[in-house]
Design a protein around this motif. Structure first.
Motif, PDB file in Angstrom:
ATOM      1  N   MET A   1       8.058  69.384  15.309  1.00  0.00           N
ATOM      2  CA  MET A   1       7.077  69.070  14.275  1.00  0.00           C
ATOM      3  C   MET A   1       7.781  68.716  12.973  1.00  0.00           C
ATOM      4  O   MET A   1       8.882  69.186  12.698  1.00  0.00           O
TER       5      MET A   1
ATOM      6  N   ARG B   1      -0.492  74.991  24.490  1.00  0.00           N
ATOM      7  CA  ARG B   1       0.194  74.215  23.447  1.00  0.00           C
ATOM      8  C   ARG B   1       1.651  74.680  23.292  1.00  0.00           C
ATOM      9  O   ARG B   1       2.528  73.892  22.931  1.00  0.00           O
TER      10      ARG B   1
ATOM     11  N   GLN C   1      -1.470  65.696  15.856  1.00  0.00           N
ATOM     12  CA  GLN C   1      -1.795  66.747  16.815  1.00  0.00           C
ATOM     13  C   GLN C   1      -3.088  66.464  17.584  1.00  0.00           C
ATOM     14  O   GLN C   1      -3.261  66.963  18.697  1.00  0.00           O
TER      15      GLN C   1
ATOM     16  N   ASN D   1      -2.422  69.059   9.056  1.00  0.00           N
ATOM     17  CA  ASN D   1      -1.692  69.438  10.270  1.00  0.00           C
ATOM     18  C   ASN D   1      -0.360  68.698  10.328  1.00  0.00           C
ATOM     19  O   ASN D   1      -0.299  67.496  10.053  1.00  0.00           O
TER      20      ASN D   1
END
Length: 346
Positions: free
Chosen positions: A153, A146, A130, A162
């Motif tokens: 993801m 964002r 990220q 993250n």
């Protein structure tokens, strides 16, 4: 309008296709609907009725073809059968029977043009973090922009906890490129690189949107770089790519990683604004093609470049769209479909 001829052509196409339903999205059908807008109001109803009758006739042909395809019996494959290690090696298909994928061929073409303009070509990554997707590009945590990217993801996380991401743009490489070629600036040379590669977004699929597509990112940093350099670079590239002189224009826009930011448009290379039925520009004469701008000082600082000493520009363009416009391809999903009847045209 010769409806019988259109019906005959599309019926023949459906009768031979392994995906007959796609005939209903044929450019000939779209052209008929677009033609309705040009008719006097008292003629539109009758014309539209004939178009609907044509579609109903096509649906009959499509259903017949579907039933034919359903009847095809394929021999079952016994995946548990033992392999004979002494069996002769099967002959490989000769390379003459294959072709380079149109996107691969055009990426080579794009890279060649930029290489001759002094840019190097870098590759992106399939999975990234990220920081390079957001923070290094001036998207701090919690920034609302964002959410605009529909990023895929993973469940896996980095050392900071993250989740990793499938890059939604090749701008993820911008920080790495600036750091890798930082030494060029100390030698009085520019940082000039492009990154043409695959990106992923959580898109609703249609003829113009695909969850997997290709983008080319461009970065140029040196002393005294300005918006004029940006426009001239993109104009020269597009004129070389399409093989003709083009007018260009920029309109103000917003991106967190550039300031000022622009939407870059070019004059339609196909109708030059003279055809109201143009499928590329819809008769407007202009095509909004890509986003660009001057690299934000925060992005330069993240790569340890002094924004008071150096300036630069960046741009991002969808390669699929460039190719669709060049060859008149009506559906972006063809590129990832694996359909031989499409790929064999290149």
């Amino acid at each position: 309008m010769d409806f019988e001829k259109v019906l005959q052509v599309l019926s023949a196409r459906a009768a031979q296709s392994n995906h007959p339903q796609e005939v209903l999205r044929a450019p000939e059908i779209k052209a008929l609907y677009d033609h309705i807008k040009t008719l006097p109001s008292d003629e539109r109803g009758a014309f539209g009725k004939r178009v609907n009758e044509l579609k109903k006739s096509l649906e009959v042909v499509i259903e017949v073809r579907r039933q034919e395809l359903d009847k095809v019996d394929l021999p079952p494959i016994d995946v548990t059968a033992p392999m004979d290690i002494n069996a002769p090696q099967p002959d490989l298909l000769p390379s003459e029977q294959g072709t380079i994928h149109p996107l691969s061929a055009e990426i080579e073409r794009i890279s060649d043009i930029f290489n001759r303009m002094g840019f190097v070509t870098e590759e992106s990554r399939e999975i990234d973090d990220q920081f390079h997707m957001f923070e290094s590009l001036n998207f701090p945590k919690g920034h609302p922009a964002r959410d605009d990217y529909g990023t895929f993801m993973t469940e896996e996380t980095d050392v900071n906890g993250n989740r990793l991401i499938a890059p939604a743009h090749t701008s993820t490489m911008q920080n790495r490129v600036l750091k890798k070629y930082h030494g060029n600036l100390e030698k009085g040379e520019a940082i000039a690189a492009i990154v043409p590669d695959r990106v992923f977004r959580n898109e609703d699929l249609d003829a113009r949107h695909e969850h997997t597509f290709y983008q080319v990112e461009g970065v140029y940093v040196a002393k005294g770089v300005n918006v004029g350099n940006l426009i001239a670079t993109l104009q020269e590239f597009l004129q070389e790519y399409y093989g003709k002189k083009l007018d260009v224009r920029v309109n103000p826009f917003y991106f967190p990683f550039t300031e000022p930011s622009f939407e870059f448009a070019l004059s339609c290379p196909f109708c030059e604004g003279k055809n109201p039925d143009c499928k590329v520009c819809s008769g407007e004469g202009w095509i909004e093609l890509l986003g660009c701008g001057m690299i934000h000082p925060n992005v330069l600082k993240a790569a340890d470049i002094d924004p008071n000493k150096y300036t630069g520009f960046a741009f991002g363009c969808g390669i699929d769209r460039l190719v669709m416009m060049k060859y008149g391809i009506e559906d972006v999903r063809h590129f990832e479909s694996g359909k031989l009847d499409f790929l064999e045209q290149f």
